[in-house]
Design an enzyme around this catalytic site. Structure first.
Site, mmCIF file in Angstrom:
data_model
loop_
_atom_site.group_PDB
_atom_site.id
_atom_site.type_symbol
_atom_site.label_atom_id
_atom_site.label_comp_id
_atom_site.label_asym_id
_atom_site.label_seq_id
_atom_site.Cartn_x
_atom_site.Cartn_y
_atom_site.Cartn_z
ATOM 1 N N LYS A 127 4.545 24.416 -3.045
ATOM 2 C CA LYS A 127 5.521 25.458 -2.704
ATOM 3 C C LYS A 127 5.289 26.661 -3.608
ATOM 4 C CE LYS A 127 10.124 25.410 -3.849
ATOM 5 N NZ LYS A 127 10.530 26.708 -4.383
ATOM 6 N N LYS B 224 12.757 32.907 1.574
ATOM 7 C CA LYS B 224 14.163 32.986 2.012
ATOM 8 C C LYS B 224 14.521 34.347 2.602
ATOM 9 C CE LYS B 224 15.814 29.624 -1.436
ATOM 10 N NZ LYS B 224 14.671 29.504 -2.373
ATOM 11 N N THR C 58 22.635 26.005 -3.284
ATOM 12 C CA THR C 58 23.335 24.998 -4.103
ATOM 13 C C THR C 58 23.987 25.634 -5.336
ATOM 14 O OG1 THR C 58 21.178 24.471 -5.004
ATOM 15 C CG2 THR C 58 22.089 22.928 -3.418
ATOM 16 N N ARG D 111 9.634 20.604 -11.896
ATOM 17 C CA ARG D 111 9.393 20.252 -13.301
ATOM 18 C C ARG D 111 9.065 18.792 -13.583
ATOM 19 N NH1 ARG D 111 14.643 23.546 -14.694
ATOM 20 N NH2 ARG D 111 14.951 22.813 -12.549
ATOM 21 N N ASP E 11 8.194 29.973 0.058
ATOM 22 C CA ASP E 11 9.653 29.933 -0.082
ATOM 23 C C ASP E 11 10.181 31.324 -0.424
ATOM 24 O OD1 ASP E 11 12.272 29.237 -0.698
ATOM 25 O OD2 ASP E 11 11.766 28.164 -2.530
ATOM 26 N N ASP F 266 17.568 39.592 6.695
ATOM 27 C CA ASP F 266 17.658 41.034 6.982
ATOM 28 C C ASP F 266 18.009 41.182 8.455
ATOM 29 O OD1 ASP F 266 17.244 43.891 6.937
ATOM 30 O OD2 ASP F 266 15.854 43.635 5.290
HETATM 31 O O1 C5P Z 1 11.907 21.911 -11.151
HETATM 32 P P1 C5P Z 1 12.744 21.426 -9.982
HETATM 33 O O2 C5P Z 1 12.291 20.070 -9.443
HETATM 34 O O3 C5P Z 1 14.213 21.487 -10.236
HETATM 35 O O4 C5P Z 1 12.397 22.490 -8.831
HETATM 36 C C1 C5P Z 1 13.016 22.463 -7.577
HETATM 37 C C2 C5P Z 1 12.524 23.611 -6.738
HETATM 38 O O5 C5P Z 1 13.322 23.657 -5.557
HETATM 39 C C3 C5P Z 1 12.640 24.977 -7.386
HETATM 40 O O6 C5P Z 1 11.546 25.780 -6.901
HETATM 41 C C4 C5P Z 1 13.966 25.504 -6.883
HETATM 42 O O7 C5P Z 1 14.013 26.899 -6.810
HETATM 43 C C5 C5P Z 1 13.999 24.901 -5.477
HETATM 44 N N1 C5P Z 1 15.346 24.732 -4.924
HETATM 45 C C6 C5P Z 1 16.334 23.969 -5.520
HETATM 46 N N2 C5P Z 1 17.561 23.840 -4.929
HETATM 47 C C7 C5P Z 1 17.818 24.448 -3.761
HETATM 48 C C8 C5P Z 1 16.832 25.211 -3.141
HETATM 49 C C9 C5P Z 1 15.595 25.341 -3.758
HETATM 50 O O8 C5P Z 1 16.108 23.403 -6.564
HETATM 51 N N3 C5P Z 1 18.986 24.280 -3.182
#
Ligand code: C5P
Length: 235
Positions: free
Chosen positions: A32, A61, A119, A211, A59, A64
């Site tokens: 992603k 999003k 979220t 992460r 990603d 518009d």
């Molecule tokens: O590092 P981590 O596993 O938390 O990353 C989750 C990824 O998913 C990040 O790129 C974050 O921006 C994305 N994301 C999220 N929650 C959402 C939508 C997208 O954590 N509701």
């Protein structure tokens, strides 16, 4: 459609992301690319990662007026990405325009997902600041149904919402779910977390993992662990 693990490559430069992907050798995980990397490096980063043989979820999003989103989606379709997204709050008309714009002349198109409610927005903020009177859960489900009716392929949601989304929008409507952590690791800034195995049980179609893989001592081992937990038993 097959289940897969998508690695959130939340890096800020081409060098960092290439060094990370080099660790995987011949293995080509689905990745992603988000706003940070795309705005820093431009469409060239997408072309370079594609050339290496990875599938890409871009990603960005989009949100518009319908005509602008349609034209932007047309440009993204030329990048040969595999998945992209928009905000369902942009309306059904905007979502339909996005599907039209994203569809290539040969009638193929990348998977198109809707973000329902971010979220980071809780029910109190949604009701008091955005003046949306319904519950958060009703709003998410209505936005998911709007996305399905507009011809989109799925939503980005919590693994905990996957069963209800599938019940409302059908088993083939995709749920792509972040907020995944291994049972023995810390949640970080994610409020509600799910293990890859739990996400599988809840019926998520794809998990997005950042992460726990990118910051692991051994990212390749962490990725394989995720694949084993989420996809392994299905093969
Ligand atoms: O590092 P981590 O596993 O938390 O990353 C989750 C990824 O998913 C990040 O790129 C974050 O921006 C994305 N994301 C999220 N929650 C959402 C939508 C997208 O954590 N509701």
């Amino acid at each position: 459609m097959g289940k897969d693990v998508i690695i959130a490559c939340d890096f800020s430069s081409t060098g960092q992301v290439m060094d990370f992907l080099d660790l995987f050798g011949e293995e080509k995980p689905f990745v992603k690319i988000g706003m940070e990397l795309f705005y820093a490096e431009g469409p060239e980063i997408v072309r370079r990662i594609k050339e290496r043989g990875h599938k890409i979820f871009l990603d960005l999003k989009l949100h518009d007026i319908p005509n602008t989103v349609k034209k932007a989606m047309k440009v993204l379709s030329l990048l040969n990405i595999d998945m992209t997204n928009l905000h369902a709050a942009g309306s059904s008309a905007m979502m339909q325009a996005a599907v039209e714009g994203l569809t290539r002349p040969d009638v193929t198109r990348p998977i198109l997902l809707a973000v329902t409610m971010l979220t980071s927005i809780d029910e109190a903020t949604m009701q008091k600041e955005l003046l949306i009177g319904s519950s958060l859960s009703d709003t998410v489900m209505t936005y998911a149904k709007n996305a399905a009716s507009a011809g989109l392929d799925g939503v980005v949601c919590s693994p905990h919402e996957s069963p209800q989304v599938h019940a409302s929008c059908g088993p083939n409507f995709l749920t792509v779910t972040p907020g995944v952590r291994f049972a023995d690791s810390s949640a970080g800034d994610q409020a509600r977390v799910t293990t890859p195995a739990e996400a599988r049980k809840l019926g998520s179609d794809y998990i997005v993992v950042g992460r726990p893989i990118t910051q692991a001592d051994d990212p390749v081992e962490a990725y394989r662990r995720c694949m084993n937990e989420f996809v392994g038993g299905l093969l």
